[in-house]
Design an enzyme around this catalytic site. Structure first.
Site, PDB file in Angstrom:
ATOM      1  N   TRP B 323       1.562   3.943   7.085  1.00  0.00           N
ATOM      2  CA  TRP B 323       1.310   3.681   5.658  1.00  0.00           C
ATOM      3  C   TRP B 323      -0.110   4.082   5.268  1.00  0.00           C
ATOM      4  O   TRP B 323      -0.363   4.551   4.169  1.00  0.00           O
ATOM      5  CB  TRP B 323       1.548   2.203   5.365  1.00  0.00           C
ATOM      6  CG  TRP B 323       1.233   1.795   3.948  1.00  0.00           C
ATOM      7  CD1 TRP B 323       2.093   1.814   2.880  1.00  0.00           C
ATOM      8  CD2 TRP B 323      -0.019   1.320   3.428  1.00  0.00           C
ATOM      9  NE1 TRP B 323       1.461   1.376   1.733  1.00  0.00           N
ATOM     10  CE2 TRP B 323       0.167   1.064   2.040  1.00  0.00           C
ATOM     11  CE3 TRP B 323      -1.267   1.078   3.978  1.00  0.00           C
ATOM     12  CZ2 TRP B 323      -0.850   0.581   1.225  1.00  0.00           C
ATOM     13  CZ3 TRP B 323      -2.296   0.598   3.171  1.00  0.00           C
ATOM     14  CH2 TRP B 323      -2.079   0.362   1.809  1.00  0.00           C
ATOM     15  N   HIS B 324      -1.038   3.888   6.229  1.00  0.00           N
ATOM     16  CA  HIS B 324      -2.441   4.162   5.919  1.00  0.00           C
ATOM     17  C   HIS B 324      -2.742   5.646   5.787  1.00  0.00           C
ATOM     18  O   HIS B 324      -3.723   6.023   5.162  1.00  0.00           O
ATOM     19  CB  HIS B 324      -3.354   3.550   6.987  1.00  0.00           C
ATOM     20  CG  HIS B 324      -3.520   2.076   6.865  1.00  0.00           C
ATOM     21  ND1 HIS B 324      -2.605   1.190   7.366  1.00  0.00           N
ATOM     22  CD2 HIS B 324      -4.473   1.331   6.260  1.00  0.00           C
ATOM     23  CE1 HIS B 324      -3.011  -0.045   7.095  1.00  0.00           C
ATOM     24  NE2 HIS B 324      -4.135   0.006   6.424  1.00  0.00           N
ATOM     25  N   GLY B 325      -1.941   6.472   6.417  1.00  0.00           N
ATOM     26  CA  GLY B 325      -2.208   7.898   6.295  1.00  0.00           C
ATOM     27  C   GLY B 325      -1.185   8.720   7.031  1.00  0.00           C
ATOM     28  O   GLY B 325      -0.627   8.281   8.040  1.00  0.00           O
ATOM     29  N   PHE B 468      -5.186   6.420   0.442  1.00  0.00           N
ATOM     30  CA  PHE B 468      -3.882   5.864   0.792  1.00  0.00           C
ATOM     31  C   PHE B 468      -3.020   5.692  -0.460  1.00  0.00           C
ATOM     32  O   PHE B 468      -1.945   5.190  -0.383  1.00  0.00           O
ATOM     33  CB  PHE B 468      -4.065   4.527   1.503  1.00  0.00           C
ATOM     34  CG  PHE B 468      -5.031   4.618   2.653  1.00  0.00           C
ATOM     35  CD1 PHE B 468      -6.050   3.703   2.800  1.00  0.00           C
ATOM     36  CD2 PHE B 468      -4.938   5.650   3.559  1.00  0.00           C
ATOM     37  CE1 PHE B 468      -6.954   3.818   3.846  1.00  0.00           C
ATOM     38  CE2 PHE B 468      -5.846   5.763   4.621  1.00  0.00           C
ATOM     39  CZ  PHE B 468      -6.861   4.847   4.752  1.00  0.00           C
TER      40      PHE B 468
END
Lengths: 389, 468
Positions: B323-325, B468
């Site tokens: 999700w963060h990257g 993000f």
């Protein structure tokens, strides 16, 4: 921590006047703290004007000041100027207060700062104002240099000049945003303490020593070769850091061809009897000034004359033959005098490649020649003070 | 536009002034929605269509799910919401990543296919607002929430500018009831909001931006630096990312508060956690609870994973990392956290609870947790996996080949920040501003703001979590 809750109602809600009063008091505290910080903190880096003002505080007795951009900084040799005026029986003691890229607005700010030093011997200021200088490009408005001259009077001038400019609304709004941001940055002293602490906290002893050496090299450059503010480019190249040298080298690329072309154009025009063209092939046009631009020139003159100091402007020889702000002011009668050498017909030697460093600047030999011409023109103007030079 | 820019101050004064001048709740909400869209459009107006589209889809889905008692019909509508929102993420955030990974995999297998030219812009905040809209539909499906009858309410829930681009990830259950009636200015702790905003501003614009340069220098060429510099850089980055993200959250919460709306707490001094489980109950709480409620628990209750909840935990952390990257570094980051959580779980089961309350163990646990967090942050910050592995290796081995020192004074800066952080954790000076008379608070705040600005970098760096 519950920031929105019925429990806060118990505190009671202030009346509108009380709330407004609190906001104003907070704003006042902000401004007063800011003013105190500006008085206490050392000047921001990359503000060469401060080095020159410090010199004037410590060394009194100057009666002629040259104030302007690199057209002054790189070209006017005070020692030679004083030698020539003394030989003509009208000795002077002059100082070069040129700062690279200083424009009309910044020149006004600098002039006020100089006059506030209360220099009793000062008789003349020779001003360079190649253009009004209210257009801010790129991210310059976020630099400490541009923020430093955005005090209230200068910012108000910027607003007037932008509003009066013959440009689109979008352009004007963008420029207003830039100027007001610079004003806010100056008022808020944005980054002032950080600029001082960052070099001291970051890095290691070696990087800090390099930083200090670079700062000292900048100060040496600002003080000038003989401590009189004059820094010819040939000498500067020898003092410059590698990065500065690269910058100076890159701006020189292609200038010789332009200079040769311009002089060839002068010859051809003289032979053919037609008007001179600028480097883009357009007729040299002395531009039309807006009312705000005329007022700026009047104010530059009045600011000095109100303190008993006479004013004359100068034009340096520029290969581009494009910017004639002060010449337009002379035509419109708002400027008392102009020591105009920006004419390849009258002064072809000042445009010849042997006397030039790049398209905008003379080399050391050219600066010596220019100073001689300037001294002659100044002496004539002084004698006829108020008349045409 | 970001919170630390001058133009945001002008924007917010206008927004707040008109908001509180309007009496009717509907008019206020409409005004806030328009301002929120203008706020987003200042970055790129074209991607407003995605927010609007996501809102419209979930408004329709919410009403349809609520209107039906047929499980198949409800499931189909929920699937539509998930496909639409995950589809947005898949295309705009992960398509390039999947394509690159596929091309690399084929390359490994000896099939050399060219990488297609993909030039997809990542819309700011997409990871946040898609999670918000999904949680809305899921809660309606689970009968935990009734749908918003008003499209305006849902649109404002999704697009509310204080939390739109970088959280906190707000739950509809917490936010929609606040829209039911006009907020009262008397309910707002104005001083608390102003102080919180200033604290967040200092964290982001002074501390995080101030530290960034040293961190950038290290990670640009880690091989020249010595062992101490490795630990210093990792420690500085841990502070940088915490101050950047929690600072933004503080400003978001304060901004929403000044408009009369409560947002959830997002950080609760995570670096004082004595174990990794406690860390995740204090770090980016709006995301960790979202992952727990909408991913981990549903996965654990499935037929395949109910007998292996450990697997559900690992999957949740891997996806949480992703999700963060869109990069394998973030997957590794999530995996390291998943591994640590598993170890911690085993530790809790193996040790008596009395032991775990011992103070010396708590201190040791905090140190160990911080050390492990430092390792995970290496993968978060390094520009690529090779650099991450290089730095991680020297971090774990307590040795680095270089001989250059990153900063001989920065450790003192780090120590000073740690002391300040500890004082804040202990709530020293908490509420002190409430005891000042009105004029005293005004003078103190104005003076403090002036001092803070002297430490700010003139050119505002973007928030780390914006990517993000």
């Amino acid at each position: 921590m519950d920031l929105v809750s019925a429990t806060h109602r118990a505190r009671g809600r202030p009346s509108l006047p009380a709330a407004v009063g609190s906001v104003l008091l907070g704003a006042l505290a902000f401004l007063v703290t800011g003013a105190l910080l500006r008085a206490v903190l050392p000047p921001p880096p990359e503000t060469p004007l401060e080095t020159k003002l410090d010199h004037l505080r410590e060394h009194r007795g100057y009666d002629v000041l040259f104030v302007g951009s690199s057209s002054v900084y790189r070209h006017v040799d005070p020692a030679l100027f004083d030698e020539l005026t003394a030989a003509a029986g009208r000795p002077t003691r002059s100082y070069n207060l040129g700062v690279p890229a200083m424009s009309g607005l910044e020149t006004l700010h600098a002039l006020r700062r100089v006059l506030d030093l209360d220099l009793p011997e000062l008789r003349w200021v020779v001003l360079d104002a190649r253009h009004p200088g209210y257009m801010l490009a790129g991210e310059n408005h976020l630099t400490s240099r541009v923020a430093s001259w955005h005090d209230l009077p200068t910012t108000w001038w910027a607003v007037r000049l932008v509003a009066d400019a013959p440009e689109t609304v979008a352009w004007k709004l963008d420029q207003l945003r830039r100027h007001l941001t610079a004003f806010a940055y100056r008022t808020g002293n944005v980054g002032r303490l950080r600029e001082l602490l960052e070099p001291r906290l970051e890095g290691n002893p070696q990087s800090r020593a390099e930083h200090d050496a670079e700062a000292e090299a900048n100060r040496v450059m600002e003080r000038g070769r003989a401590g009189d503010g004059f820094a010819p480019l040939d000498w500067a190249m020898g003092q410059a850091t590698a990065l500065q040298q690269r910058f100076l080298y890159e701006r020189r690329m292609g200038w010789e061809a332009e200079a040769d072309e311009m002089l060839a154009g002068v010859e051809a025009a003289r032979a053919g009897g037609w008007p001179l063209l600028d480097y883009q092939g357009e007729p040299r046009a002395v531009q039309e000034l807006t009312e705000a631009e005329r007022d700026l020139l009047r104010t530059l003159v009045a600011t000095a004359e109100q303190r008993g100091v006479s004013v004359v402007f100068l034009n340096a020889p520029d290969v581009r033959q494009k910017e004639f702000f002060v010449r337009a002011g002379l035509r419109d009668g708002v400027v008392p005098g102009l020591l105009d050498t920006d004419d390849p017909e009258l002064y072809p030697a000042l445009f010849h490649r042997r006397n030039r460093f790049d398209r905008d600047h003379l080399n050391e030999a050219g600066a010596a020649l220019y100073t001689r011409v300037l001294a002659q023109r100044f002496l004539v103007h002084e004698r006829t003070a108020g008349g045409r030079p | 536009m970001i919170f630390t820019e001058l133009r945001f101050a002008a924007f917010f004064v206008l927004v707040a002034g008109v908001t509180w001048a309007l009496r009717a709740n509907g008019a206020r909400k409409l005004w806030l929605l328009l301002c929120s869209y203008a706020f987003y459009a200042a970055w790129d107006w074209r991607f407003l269509s995605l927010i609007v589209g996501s809102t419209l889809v979930d408004h329709l889905v919410g009403l349809r799910i609520h209107a039906s008692d047929d499980a198949r019909v409800r499931n189909r509508w929920l699937t539509l919401s998930l496909v639409a929102n995950l589809g947005l993420l898949g295309v705009f955030k992960y398509l390039g990543f999947f394509v690159d990974s596929g091309v690399e995999l084929l390359g490994w297998l000896g099939l050399d296919v060219g990488r297609p030219a993909l030039d997809i812009v990542l819309p700011v905040g997409i990871s946040f607002y898609t999670f918000q809209t999904m949680s809305y539909s899921i809660d309606i499906h689970a009968r935990r929430l009734e749908p918003a009858r008003s499209l305006l309410d849902l649109a404002l829930f999704v697009g509310f500018f204080p939390q739109l681009v970088a959280g906190p990830i707000v739950r509809a259950r917490a936010f929609l009831p606040q829209l039911a009636s006009a907020r009262r200015f008397a309910d707002v702790d104005v001083r608390g909001c102003l102080v919180l905003f200033l604290v967040g501003f200092v964290k982001k614009a002074v501390v995080s931006d101030g530290i960034a340069r040293s961190v950038d220098v290290y990670f640009a060429m880690p091989d020249v630096f010595d062992t101490g510099s490795t630990f210093l850089a990792v420690g500085l980055y841990a502070v940088q990312i915490y101050c950047d993200f929690s600072g933004y959250s503080d400003m978001a919460i304060a901004t929403a508060g000044l408009l009369g709306y409560s947002l959830c707490l997002n950080f609760d001094f995570p670096y004082f956690a004595s174990d990794i489980g406690s860390f995740w109950r204090r770090w980016h709480m709006s995301l960790s609870t979202w992952l727990r409620d909408y991913l981990f628990i549903p996965l654990s209750e499935t037929r395949w994973l109910s007998r292996a909840p450990i697997l559900a935990l690992v999957i949740t952390m891997l996806l949480g990392g992703l999700w963060h990257g869109a990069d394998w570094r973030f997957v590794i980051w999530g995996g390291l956290h998943g591994f640590a959580l598993l170890v911690h779980r085993g530790w809790v089961r193996a040790t008596p609870s009395g032991w775990r309350r011992a103070r010396w163990l708590a201190v040791g646990g905090t140190v160990l947790t911080l050390w492990w967090l430092g390792l995970t942050w290496v993968f978060f910050r390094a520009p690529d996996i090779a650099t991450a592995l290089y730095v991680a290796k020297h971090y774990l081995l307590f040795e680095a080949p270089g001989n250059v020192t990153l900063g001989d004074r920065m450790p003192w800066v780090l120590l000073g920040l740690a002391v300040l952080h500890a004082l804040a954790w202990r709530r020293v000076l908490a509420g002190a501003w409430d005891r000042l008379p009105r004029w005293g608070f005004a003078v103190a705040y104005g003076s403090a703001a002036s001092l803070v600005l002297t430490m700010v970098h003139p050119q505002a760096a973007p928030f780390i979590y914006f990517q993000f």
